[in-house]
Design a protein around this motif. Structure first.
Motif, mmCIF file in Angstrom:
data_model
loop_
_atom_site.group_PDB
_atom_site.id
_atom_site.type_symbol
_atom_site.label_atom_id
_atom_site.label_comp_id
_atom_site.label_asym_id
_atom_site.label_seq_id
_atom_site.Cartn_x
_atom_site.Cartn_y
_atom_site.Cartn_z
ATOM 1 N N ALA A 65 0.842 -1.191 0.000
ATOM 2 C CA ALA A 65 0.000 0.000 0.000
ATOM 3 C C ALA A 65 0.879 1.244 0.000
ATOM 4 O O ALA A 65 1.948 1.265 0.617
ATOM 5 C CB ALA A 65 -0.891 0.001 1.240
ATOM 6 N N LEU A 66 0.441 2.259 -0.706
ATOM 7 C CA LEU A 66 1.105 3.565 -0.634
ATOM 8 C C LEU A 66 0.512 4.307 0.550
ATOM 9 O O LEU A 66 -0.686 4.224 0.797
ATOM 10 C CB LEU A 66 0.865 4.363 -1.916
ATOM 11 N N THR A 67 1.332 5.022 1.267
ATOM 12 C CA THR A 67 0.838 5.790 2.402
ATOM 13 C C THR A 67 0.853 7.259 2.040
ATOM 14 O O THR A 67 1.849 7.772 1.546
ATOM 15 C CB THR A 67 1.742 5.550 3.636
ATOM 16 N N HIS A 68 -0.272 7.922 2.253
ATOM 17 C CA HIS A 68 -0.385 9.343 1.958
ATOM 18 C C HIS A 68 -0.061 10.165 3.207
ATOM 19 O O HIS A 68 -0.358 9.744 4.321
ATOM 20 C CB HIS A 68 -1.797 9.669 1.470
ATOM 21 N N ARG A 69 0.519 11.327 3.007
ATOM 22 C CA ARG A 69 0.832 12.210 4.120
ATOM 23 C C ARG A 69 -0.459 12.777 4.693
ATOM 24 O O ARG A 69 -1.324 13.239 3.957
ATOM 25 C CB ARG A 69 1.729 13.355 3.665
ATOM 26 N N VAL A 70 -0.582 12.721 6.013
ATOM 27 C CA VAL A 70 -1.752 13.274 6.697
ATOM 28 C C VAL A 70 -1.305 14.531 7.425
ATOM 29 O O VAL A 70 -0.516 14.471 8.358
ATOM 30 C CB VAL A 70 -2.338 12.241 7.692
ATOM 31 N N ARG A 71 -1.802 15.663 6.960
ATOM 32 C CA ARG A 71 -1.403 16.939 7.558
ATOM 33 C C ARG A 71 -2.228 17.290 8.797
ATOM 34 O O ARG A 71 -1.715 17.842 9.740
ATOM 35 C CB ARG A 71 -1.511 18.053 6.513
ATOM 36 N N ASP A 72 -3.520 16.977 8.782
ATOM 37 C CA ASP A 72 -4.398 17.321 9.900
ATOM 38 C C ASP A 72 -4.533 16.110 10.823
ATOM 39 O O ASP A 72 -5.457 15.315 10.709
ATOM 40 C CB ASP A 72 -5.760 17.771 9.365
ATOM 41 N N LYS A 73 -3.578 15.992 11.738
ATOM 42 C CA LYS A 73 -3.525 14.825 12.623
ATOM 43 C C LYS A 73 -4.734 14.758 13.557
ATOM 44 O O LYS A 73 -5.223 13.686 13.874
ATOM 45 C CB LYS A 73 -2.242 14.840 13.462
ATOM 46 N N GLY A 74 -5.210 15.914 14.006
ATOM 47 C CA GLY A 74 -6.366 15.937 14.899
ATOM 48 C C GLY A 74 -7.606 15.388 14.225
ATOM 49 O O GLY A 74 -8.358 14.609 14.812
ATOM 50 N N PHE A 75 -7.837 15.798 12.984
ATOM 51 C CA PHE A 75 -8.998 15.317 12.237
ATOM 52 C C PHE A 75 -8.848 13.830 11.929
ATOM 53 O O PHE A 75 -9.811 13.069 12.031
ATOM 54 C CB PHE A 75 -9.176 16.143 10.966
ATOM 55 N N ALA A 76 -7.630 13.410 11.586
ATOM 56 C CA ALA A 76 -7.384 11.990 11.315
ATOM 57 C C ALA A 76 -7.636 11.152 12.571
ATOM 58 O O ALA A 76 -8.052 9.995 12.473
ATOM 59 C CB ALA A 76 -5.965 11.774 10.803
ATOM 60 N N ALA A 77 -7.419 11.737 13.749
ATOM 61 C CA ALA A 77 -7.652 11.019 15.007
ATOM 62 C C ALA A 77 -9.134 10.676 15.177
ATOM 63 O O ALA A 77 -9.484 9.641 15.740
ATOM 64 C CB ALA A 77 -7.146 11.830 16.187
ATOM 65 N N VAL A 78 -10.010 11.544 14.675
ATOM 66 C CA VAL A 78 -11.448 11.249 14.689
ATOM 67 C C VAL A 78 -11.701 9.995 13.834
ATOM 68 O O VAL A 78 -12.421 9.085 14.243
ATOM 69 C CB VAL A 78 -12.277 12.450 14.153
ATOM 70 N N GLY A 79 -11.082 9.962 12.654
ATOM 71 C CA GLY A 79 -11.212 8.798 11.785
ATOM 72 C C GLY A 79 -10.627 7.543 12.404
ATOM 73 O O GLY A 79 -11.190 6.454 12.281
#
Length: 155
Positions: A51-65
């Motif tokens: 799998a390719l991993t994409h950069r996640v800039r908004d870590k707080g929002f990703a934490a909800v996910g």
């Protein structure tokens, strides 16, 4: 198929595109002349790729996910995504790998499941996706896009 996670899933999706059970102008056209053995070879090839991993800039929002992926939402009856798609989103032989998938694609598929616009594999995913808010869809899509595939060294 080669027995790798998602291999049978890819075979099924390519056959569904070829046979018109899953709608996509581009993929229906590309798959229309594929023979079963060609589909199986393509599925083996793509399921063997990391799998390719994409950069996640908004870590707080990703934490909800991440929370939704790992624990679901008991208030709205959404199960944890990992309960079917695997602890690290690696998929199974019957379900797709989510780890590293492009966030826009994931969000679009969740919306399509929720609206029953996706014409295959809709039964279970419609029940789940129709309960997701737009915020939850976007947070989940962002989180899974950044999941790194587990390697033996990391375990």
């Amino acid at each position: 198929g080669g027995g790798l996670p998602s291999c049978n899933y890819l075979v099924k999706q390519l056959k569904n595109f070829r046979d018109g059970k899953r709608k996509s102008d581009t993929m229906n056209e590309m798959a229309k002349d594929l023979k079963d053995d060609q589909i199986e070879a393509l599925a083996d090839y793509f399921s063997s790729k990391p799998a390719l991993t994409h950069r996640v800039r908004d870590k707080g929002f990703a934490a909800v996910g991440e929370y939704l992926f790992k624990k679901g939402n008991r208030y709205s009856g959404i199960p944890a995504c990992k309960s079917c798609h695997g602890e690290f989103g690696q998929g199974t032989d019957e379900l797709p790998r989510l780890a590293g998938q492009h966030k826009r694609y994931v969000a679009d598929q969740l919306q399509a499941f929720g609206e029953r616009a996706r014409t295959n594999d809709n039964a279970i995913m419609h029940t789940i996706a129709s309960k997701l808010t737009e915020m939850e869809i976007e947070a989940l899509a962002l989180y899974v896009s950044g999941i790194k595939e587990e390697t033996k060294e990391e375990q």
